[in-house]
Scaffold this active site. Sequence first.
Site, PDB file in Angstrom:
ATOM      1  N   GLU A  27     -12.127  80.147  61.203  1.00  0.00           N
ATOM      2  CA  GLU A  27     -11.181  80.141  60.087  1.00  0.00           C
ATOM      3  C   GLU A  27     -11.907  79.731  58.814  1.00  0.00           C
ATOM      4  OE1 GLU A  27      -6.840  78.262  58.725  1.00  0.00           O
ATOM      5  OE2 GLU A  27      -7.731  77.693  60.638  1.00  0.00           O
ATOM      6  N   ASN A  72      -3.914  78.889  59.342  1.00  0.00           N
ATOM      7  CA  ASN A  72      -3.089  78.757  58.140  1.00  0.00           C
ATOM      8  C   ASN A  72      -3.656  79.533  56.957  1.00  0.00           C
ATOM      9  OD1 ASN A  72      -1.666  77.018  59.749  1.00  0.00           O
ATOM     10  ND2 ASN A  72      -2.251  75.159  58.656  1.00  0.00           N
ATOM     11  N   ASN A 171       0.485  84.014  61.605  1.00  0.00           N
ATOM     12  CA  ASN A 171       0.059  82.737  62.200  1.00  0.00           C
ATOM     13  C   ASN A 171       1.117  81.666  61.970  1.00  0.00           C
ATOM     14  OD1 ASN A 171      -2.151  80.751  63.179  1.00  0.00           O
ATOM     15  ND2 ASN A 171      -1.482  79.870  61.241  1.00  0.00           N
ATOM     16  N   GLU A 172       1.574  81.034  63.039  1.00  0.00           N
ATOM     17  CA  GLU A 172       2.434  79.844  62.974  1.00  0.00           C
ATOM     18  C   GLU A 172       3.553  79.977  61.945  1.00  0.00           C
ATOM     19  OE1 GLU A 172       0.071  76.289  62.572  1.00  0.00           O
ATOM     20  OE2 GLU A 172      -0.817  76.519  64.561  1.00  0.00           O
ATOM     21  N   TYR A 243      -2.719  71.105  70.469  1.00  0.00           N
ATOM     22  CA  TYR A 243      -3.826  70.180  70.233  1.00  0.00           C
ATOM     23  C   TYR A 243      -3.472  68.839  70.861  1.00  0.00           C
ATOM     24  CZ  TYR A 243      -5.433  73.629  66.838  1.00  0.00           C
ATOM     25  OH  TYR A 243      -5.857  74.791  66.240  1.00  0.00           O
ATOM     26  N   GLU A 291      -4.919  79.022  69.907  1.00  0.00           N
ATOM     27  CA  GLU A 291      -5.434  77.778  69.320  1.00  0.00           C
ATOM     28  C   GLU A 291      -5.221  76.670  70.331  1.00  0.00           C
ATOM     29  OE1 GLU A 291      -4.464  76.516  65.347  1.00  0.00           O
ATOM     30  OE2 GLU A 291      -4.169  78.577  64.647  1.00  0.00           O
ATOM     31  N   GLN A 350     -11.993  74.986  66.556  1.00  0.00           N
ATOM     32  CA  GLN A 350     -12.638  76.185  66.063  1.00  0.00           C
ATOM     33  C   GLN A 350     -14.066  76.232  66.583  1.00  0.00           C
ATOM     34  OE1 GLN A 350     -12.059  76.581  61.795  1.00  0.00           O
ATOM     35  NE2 GLN A 350      -9.932  75.993  61.949  1.00  0.00           N
TER      36      GLN A 350
END
Length: 500
Positions: A27, A72, A171-172, A243, A291, A350
Amino acid sequence: MTSATLTIDPAFAVAPVNRRTFGTFVEHMGRCVYTGIYEPGHATADEDGFRKDVLELTRELGASVVRYPGGNFVSGYRWEDGVGPREGRPRRLDLAWHSVETNEFGLDEFIRWCAKAGVEPMMALNLGTRGVQEALDLQEYANHAGGTALSDLREQHGASPYGIKLWCLGNEMDGPWQVGHKTPTEYGRLAAETARAMRMIDKDLQLVACGSSSSAMPLFGTWERDVLRETYDFVDYISCHAYYGNDDGDTASFLASAVNMDRFIEAVVATADHVGAELKSSKKISISFDEWNVWYGDRSRRTDGPGDQWEVAPRRIEDEYNVTDAVVVGNLLISLLRHSDRVGVACLAQLANVIAPIMTEPGGSAWRQPTFHPFAITSRLAAGQVLRVQTDAPTVSTTKYGEIPAVDAIATYDEGRLSVFAVNRSTDGPIEVSIDVSRSGVTTIQEALIVHDADPLATNSATHPDRVIAQPLDSAQLVDGKLTITLPAISWTALSLSTD
């Protein structure tokens, strides 16, 4: 010493090992790109400005697919900024991470980097500030053979078709931190329209709809349901993001993080199958767990930037991982493999510097974090069919998940080669594990490796890059179809056995 028994049988097959399980993520955030994978002035830089030391580590890591450019970041990204001559590319404000994006590295560079790293590109589309037309434009530029305005532009930039097959539809989008945040119905309609249009160009694309950005989100479950009601016929995957950290000092629960991942996957699968039943569809939606990682500190997804100061590639969430983190990462890989029947893609987030297995210093060295080792070894050894492992082990008491087995394991079997991956999630002491492998016919231990240290908080650094590595597991013995190993507290182990 306490004991546990595992039973492994090639007949207990879950699904084939999916190489895309070993994906990762690049990213435009912090130093992942700039001074991470790309640093033209570095001593190891090649003709494209790619750090060759990081390329070598990426290949050693065994990464199979790389998701790009966010995250993001993608929800405000203009893909056109990152193609063509670098001298004409604009500098932009990145609202996601409160940074200045130079666009020196963009789509053209990413595809060249993927070819050198030997990975498949996974492209994320901006469905935050953009929509159907911009997605189609990017698809035409990237994939169309030629004879149109955008495919000809790519050829003018010196590139053949990129052939990107795997695409994320945003994304999200459930997150209020996201530029262009949407309700599930708003997002579902846009994702369906985008997917339908893209398939008019190429019906064989593989498309990922955004699921909840975590299982703790208020709309988790209902978001997946509502999005899939709109997109079910047009997408192949729905995403999961998770996460895990030990910010509260609850090490027992942290070591059991894979229990949460198991439940997360199973809940999303149940929701997807419910929507499929509603629609009377025989199609099954897979999971793109694109992720996942250990992440400490700021969990709000907001920038940690200094007020109104905008910088190029500032340091962001450069977590220093320890042995305990590596054990958790190894256990999360066990969870992903255990669900190989439904998890088709997974991306460790990442790749470089930003909560990453690979660290670099600008103008300096690159090194492996402790979390690098279980990922690289699992990617190298896992092959063939994933096997369910029958486990009988003592339990560990956790605040978040109750009583959980101290030992967790998965195995793979491929043409006479058996690989076993196991963790001891207890903090109390070693566990002697007896593994019945007689049904697999293996007779020889080819490799036995362990990630463990007397100091569970031990880390690696630029000055001590090999403080934590995978060591030989000397306790492993194989006699008459019974494999015996001793797993120290807070440890991850991999074994490769064969019939030779």
